[in-house]
Design a protein around this motif. Structure first.
Motif, PDB file in Angstrom:
ATOM      1  N   PRO B 240     -10.887  87.415 135.045  1.00  0.00           N
ATOM      2  CA  PRO B 240      -9.707  87.980 135.672  1.00  0.00           C
ATOM      3  C   PRO B 240      -9.693  89.498 135.542  1.00  0.00           C
ATOM      4  O   PRO B 240      -9.948  90.035 134.472  1.00  0.00           O
ATOM      5  CB  PRO B 240      -8.539  87.348 134.905  1.00  0.00           C
ATOM      6  N   GLN B 241      -9.441  90.167 136.638  1.00  0.00           N
ATOM      7  CA  GLN B 241      -9.103  91.596 136.656  1.00  0.00           C
ATOM      8  C   GLN B 241     -10.186  92.580 136.262  1.00  0.00           C
ATOM      9  O   GLN B 241      -9.929  93.772 136.179  1.00  0.00           O
ATOM     10  CB  GLN B 241      -7.872  91.857 135.782  1.00  0.00           C
ATOM     11  N   SER B 242     -11.392  92.124 136.035  1.00  0.00           N
ATOM     12  CA  SER B 242     -12.433  93.095 135.684  1.00  0.00           C
ATOM     13  C   SER B 242     -13.796  92.648 136.165  1.00  0.00           C
ATOM     14  O   SER B 242     -14.385  91.700 135.641  1.00  0.00           O
ATOM     15  CB  SER B 242     -12.473  93.310 134.173  1.00  0.00           C
ATOM     16  N   CYS B 243     -14.309  93.358 137.148  1.00  0.00           N
ATOM     17  CA  CYS B 243     -15.651  93.038 137.630  1.00  0.00           C
ATOM     18  C   CYS B 243     -16.690  93.536 136.624  1.00  0.00           C
ATOM     19  O   CYS B 243     -17.760  92.960 136.507  1.00  0.00           O
ATOM     20  CB  CYS B 243     -15.873  93.662 139.012  1.00  0.00           C
ATOM     21  N   MET B 244     -16.359  94.601 135.898  1.00  0.00           N
ATOM     22  CA  MET B 244     -17.289  95.061 134.863  1.00  0.00           C
ATOM     23  C   MET B 244     -17.494  93.976 133.820  1.00  0.00           C
ATOM     24  O   MET B 244     -18.621  93.699 133.399  1.00  0.00           O
ATOM     25  CB  MET B 244     -16.773  96.336 134.187  1.00  0.00           C
ATOM     26  N   LEU B 245     -16.406  93.352 133.405  1.00  0.00           N
ATOM     27  CA  LEU B 245     -16.504  92.281 132.418  1.00  0.00           C
ATOM     28  C   LEU B 245     -17.343  91.127 132.970  1.00  0.00           C
ATOM     29  O   LEU B 245     -18.238  90.605 132.301  1.00  0.00           O
ATOM     30  CB  LEU B 245     -15.103  91.791 132.036  1.00  0.00           C
ATOM     31  N   ALA B 246     -17.046  90.743 134.216  1.00  0.00           N
ATOM     32  CA  ALA B 246     -17.798  89.642 134.826  1.00  0.00           C
ATOM     33  C   ALA B 246     -19.283  89.988 134.914  1.00  0.00           C
ATOM     34  O   ALA B 246     -20.150  89.163 134.626  1.00  0.00           O
ATOM     35  CB  ALA B 246     -17.225  89.323 136.207  1.00  0.00           C
ATOM     36  N   ASP B 247     -19.569  91.225 135.278  1.00  0.00           N
ATOM     37  CA  ASP B 247     -20.954  91.670 135.442  1.00  0.00           C
ATOM     38  C   ASP B 247     -21.695  91.620 134.102  1.00  0.00           C
ATOM     39  O   ASP B 247     -22.777  91.022 133.977  1.00  0.00           O
ATOM     40  CB  ASP B 247     -20.930  93.106 135.999  1.00  0.00           C
ATOM     41  N   GLY B 248     -21.106  92.217 133.101  1.00  0.00           N
ATOM     42  CA  GLY B 248     -21.759  92.262 131.794  1.00  0.00           C
ATOM     43  C   GLY B 248     -21.928  90.887 131.184  1.00  0.00           C
ATOM     44  O   GLY B 248     -22.965  90.577 130.592  1.00  0.00           O
ATOM     45  N   LEU B 249     -20.917  90.044 131.350  1.00  0.00           N
ATOM     46  CA  LEU B 249     -21.022  88.698 130.779  1.00  0.00           C
ATOM     47  C   LEU B 249     -22.044  87.860 131.537  1.00  0.00           C
ATOM     48  O   LEU B 249     -22.685  86.981 130.968  1.00  0.00           O
ATOM     49  CB  LEU B 249     -19.651  88.009 130.780  1.00  0.00           C
ATOM     50  N   ALA B 250     -22.196  88.134 132.831  1.00  0.00           N
ATOM     51  CA  ALA B 250     -23.229  87.406 133.587  1.00  0.00           C
ATOM     52  C   ALA B 250     -24.597  87.699 132.973  1.00  0.00           C
ATOM     53  O   ALA B 250     -25.449  86.812 132.859  1.00  0.00           O
ATOM     54  CB  ALA B 250     -23.190  87.798 135.063  1.00  0.00           C
ATOM     55  N   THR B 251     -24.820  88.927 132.535  1.00  0.00           N
ATOM     56  CA  THR B 251     -26.082  89.244 131.860  1.00  0.00           C
ATOM     57  C   THR B 251     -26.111  88.630 130.461  1.00  0.00           C
ATOM     58  O   THR B 251     -27.125  88.049 130.047  1.00  0.00           O
ATOM     59  CB  THR B 251     -26.274  90.769 131.767  1.00  0.00           C
ATOM     60  N   ALA B 252     -24.995  88.723 129.748  1.00  0.00           N
ATOM     61  CA  ALA B 252     -24.958  88.180 128.387  1.00  0.00           C
ATOM     62  C   ALA B 252     -25.250  86.681 128.364  1.00  0.00           C
ATOM     63  O   ALA B 252     -25.837  86.167 127.409  1.00  0.00           O
ATOM     64  CB  ALA B 252     -23.601  88.462 127.748  1.00  0.00           C
ATOM     65  N   HIS B 253     -24.868  85.980 129.430  1.00  0.00           N
ATOM     66  CA  HIS B 253     -25.096  84.534 129.464  1.00  0.00           C
ATOM     67  C   HIS B 253     -26.577  84.173 129.578  1.00  0.00           C
ATOM     68  O   HIS B 253     -26.941  83.014 129.411  1.00  0.00           O
ATOM     69  CB  HIS B 253     -24.301  83.886 130.598  1.00  0.00           C
ATOM     70  N   PHE B 254     -27.433  85.145 129.837  1.00  0.00           N
ATOM     71  CA  PHE B 254     -28.870  84.876 129.782  1.00  0.00           C
ATOM     72  C   PHE B 254     -29.341  84.748 128.333  1.00  0.00           C
ATOM     73  O   PHE B 254     -30.414  84.222 128.073  1.00  0.00           O
ATOM     74  CB  PHE B 254     -29.661  86.012 130.452  1.00  0.00           C
ATOM     75  N   PHE B 255     -28.539  85.284 127.411  1.00  0.00           N
ATOM     76  CA  PHE B 255     -29.030  85.421 126.042  1.00  0.00           C
ATOM     77  C   PHE B 255     -28.173  84.767 124.964  1.00  0.00           C
ATOM     78  O   PHE B 255     -28.689  84.357 123.939  1.00  0.00           O
ATOM     79  CB  PHE B 255     -29.165  86.915 125.699  1.00  0.00           C
ATOM     80  N   ALA B 256     -26.879  84.722 125.180  1.00  0.00           N
ATOM     81  CA  ALA B 256     -25.988  84.251 124.109  1.00  0.00           C
ATOM     82  C   ALA B 256     -25.481  82.851 124.413  1.00  0.00           C
ATOM     83  O   ALA B 256     -25.378  82.455 125.575  1.00  0.00           O
ATOM     84  CB  ALA B 256     -24.809  85.210 123.951  1.00  0.00           C
ATOM     85  N   GLU B 257     -25.165  82.128 123.361  1.00  0.00           N
ATOM     86  CA  GLU B 257     -24.583  80.807 123.542  1.00  0.00           C
ATOM     87  C   GLU B 257     -23.202  80.952 124.178  1.00  0.00           C
ATOM     88  O   GLU B 257     -22.444  81.855 123.824  1.00  0.00           O
ATOM     89  CB  GLU B 257     -24.459  80.094 122.195  1.00  0.00           C
ATOM     90  N   PRO B 258     -22.865  80.051 125.113  1.00  0.00           N
ATOM     91  CA  PRO B 258     -21.569  80.162 125.790  1.00  0.00           C
ATOM     92  C   PRO B 258     -20.395  80.195 124.815  1.00  0.00           C
ATOM     93  O   PRO B 258     -19.441  80.947 125.020  1.00  0.00           O
ATOM     94  CB  PRO B 258     -21.512  78.892 126.642  1.00  0.00           C
ATOM     95  N   GLU B 259     -20.478  79.410 123.743  1.00  0.00           N
ATOM     96  CA  GLU B 259     -19.370  79.357 122.792  1.00  0.00           C
ATOM     97  C   GLU B 259     -19.042  80.748 122.267  1.00  0.00           C
ATOM     98  O   GLU B 259     -17.887  81.134 122.155  1.00  0.00           O
ATOM     99  CB  GLU B 259     -19.730  78.453 121.592  1.00  0.00           C
ATOM    100  N   ARG B 260     -20.089  81.465 121.953  1.00  0.00           N
ATOM    101  CA  ARG B 260     -19.899  82.786 121.355  1.00  0.00           C
ATOM    102  C   ARG B 260     -19.211  83.739 122.338  1.00  0.00           C
ATOM    103  O   ARG B 260     -18.368  84.546 121.957  1.00  0.00           O
ATOM    104  CB  ARG B 260     -21.267  83.342 120.974  1.00  0.00           C
ATOM    105  N   LEU B 261     -19.580  83.633 123.587  1.00  0.00           N
ATOM    106  CA  LEU B 261     -18.990  84.519 124.593  1.00  0.00           C
ATOM    107  C   LEU B 261     -17.572  84.084 124.931  1.00  0.00           C
ATOM    108  O   LEU B 261     -16.682  84.909 125.126  1.00  0.00           O
ATOM    109  CB  LEU B 261     -19.867  84.538 125.846  1.00  0.00           C
ATOM    110  N   LEU B 262     -17.363  82.761 124.984  1.00  0.00           N
ATOM    111  CA  LEU B 262     -16.022  82.256 125.316  1.00  0.00           C
ATOM    112  C   LEU B 262     -15.012  82.578 124.219  1.00  0.00           C
ATOM    113  O   LEU B 262     -13.836  82.780 124.488  1.00  0.00           O
ATOM    114  CB  LEU B 262     -16.073  80.744 125.542  1.00  0.00           C
ATOM    115  N   GLU B 263     -15.498  82.592 122.992  1.00  0.00           N
ATOM    116  CA  GLU B 263     -14.581  82.914 121.905  1.00  0.00           C
ATOM    117  C   GLU B 263     -14.112  84.359 121.998  1.00  0.00           C
ATOM    118  O   GLU B 263     -13.037  84.712 121.541  1.00  0.00           O
ATOM    119  CB  GLU B 263     -15.266  82.696 120.557  1.00  0.00           C
TER     120      GLU B 263
END
Lengths: 154, 290
Positions: B240-263
């Motif tokens: 919600p409300q941030s394409c920067m956040l969506a962009d960075g997390l899209a890259t982070a999801h290549f490397f980090a476990e989803p749980e860690r990012l969702l938390e």
């Protein structure tokens, strides 16, 4: 140090209950009262030296730790509560949502979010106004790529 | 609906509005993009990034540096170093260089850890101090941030119905949701799923199939090795409300476990692994065609 039962600590401290509500995101009105009720919803992770004889308000000074659980629409979640007593007064309360609770809830719902293989549907079968995939590349990149390919074939 | 399409920062843009965008609004958008490009492009000689790549120095931070560097600091931490803006040199060595040589010129190496870089952090006076040339690549979050800026300009100009699309990275404003297909990474004629973007939602996708130029060579590098990553092949993040956040997390999801990012961040995701497995958020606003 005595470690009274979780529910007794929590029942004795309105502050902790109020914080618990906050930690539970207000998702369940009954979370605080459940945790503090005689029928314990609280788990006993730190309930190692329970003293049933301790009456409410009669606690030794020290820091008490406990884990509380509550039910929210997504399932069970937990928070860790750390509370410091001095002269029968709560001087510090720390409530930490626990990763395990979040993860557990997440994992319970997670089963529906995994597939070994996804064939997909033809784009013209799904009514959409946009497509999102790998970022489209610019003319410069594409031209360079075409050149590399043709050189590789030459 | 009216669409304005153009190319900028290495991708194809499309801005959808109800009425054609006024020329002065287009100018504002173009100027903002140009300013961003002049600071952050590693494909032009006169940028801040190119100056940092040429020689060590003590430099004033350009506009957006704090937003980007702060976020990169978080991403670097949560991915245990896999996401690092200093990965630019490795990208360049692999051939994704300023001249688009697409030919590996050196064996890529892991860049300096981002956590050792002196850029002021939380200090009031923020400058970038480097003791050797470094090639910054803000590809993991920069485009999303620029999409946010463009959406803000449109909003400030009174446009309440607009969708900004930078090569599939989206910010949607308006009163009704839009449906977006998730392109199947192995077959661009197919959708892996569909998500519904509510007003003020952003969606970013990243995949290793398109910015790819050779055997195993693509643009998503693991900064711990300097080499392309292999486990995950495509990700999408709705935030919600941030394409920067969506962009960075899209890259982070290549490397980090989803749980860690969702938390840590409120978002929804879909990710596809190299073995074909697809994993997605339980609360996804949409459907994966499993």
């Amino acid at each position: 140090m005595r470690l009274p039962k979780t529910r007794q600590i929590l029942a004795a401290t309105a502050a902790a209950s109020a914080l618990l509500m906050t930690a539970a995101c207000g998702s369940d009105e009954s979370s605080a009262s459940d945790t503090a009720s005689p029928a314990p919803a609280a788990s006993d992770a730190s309930d190692t030296a329970a003293d049933d004889t301790a009456a409410a308000g009669d606690y030794a000074d020290g820091t008490y730790e406990a884990e509380g659980s509550y039910t929210n629409p997504g399932g069970q979640s937990s928070v860790a509560v750390s509370l410091t007593l001095e002269d029968g007064t709560v001087t510090a309360v720390e409530v930490t949502p626990e990763a395990s609770g979040t993860s557990l809830q997440y994992q319970q719902k997670f089963a529906s979010g995994i597939a070994d293989e996804v064939v997909g549907k033809a784009l013209d079968e799904v009514s959409v106004s946009k497509v999102s995939g790998s970022s489209l590349t610019s003319g410069g990149f594409n031209a360079a790529l075409e050149q590399i390919k043709s050189e590789a074939q030459a | 609906m009216e669409s304005w399409t153009f190319e900028a920062i290495g991708t194809a843009w499309q801005i959808d509005t109800q009425a054609p965008l006024a020329p002065e609004v287009r100018d504002l958008v173009a100027d903002r993009i140009e300013r961003f490009d002049r600071d952050w492009s590693r494909f032009r000689d006169d940028s801040f990034v190119s100056a940092v790549a040429r020689e060590a120095g003590d430099r004033e931070l350009p506009e957006d540096a704090e937003s980007l560097f702060d976020f990169y600091t978080d991403l670097h931490e949560v991915t245990d170093g896999a996401v690092n803006p200093l990965v630019g040199r490795a990208l360049s060595d692999l051939g994704y260089d300023a001249g688009y040589s697409l030919t590996p010129s050196a064996t890529p190496t892991a860049p300096t850890s981002w956590s050792t870089i002196d850029w002021g952090g939380a200090d009031a006076q923020r400058r970038l101090r480097t003791d050797e040339p470094m090639l910054i690549d803000v590809g993991a979050a920069g485009k999303g941030l620029l999409v946010d800026h463009v959406a803000s300009i449109l909003w400030a100009e009174g446009l309440r119905q607009a969708t900004v699309d930078a090569g599939g990275d989206l910010y949607h404003c308006g009163t009704t949701p839009i449906r977006v297909a998730l392109e199947h990474p192995h077959d661009p004629t197919k959708a892996l799923g569909v998500v519904e973007l509510e007003p003020e939602d952003a969606l970013c996708g990243s995949a290793t199939n398109r910015r790819a130029w050779g055997d195993g060579l693509h643009h998503v590098l693991d900064a711990r090795t300097g080499r392309p990553t292999t486990d995950v092949v495509a990700t999408w993040v709705l935030a919600p409300q941030s394409c920067m956040l969506a962009d960075g997390l899209a890259t982070a999801h290549f490397f980090a476990e989803p749980e860690r990012l969702l938390e840590r961040w409120h978002h929804q995701f879909v990710r596809m692994h190299a073995d074909g497995r697809v994993v997605w958020s339980p609360d996804l606003q949409g459907e994966v065609f499993a």
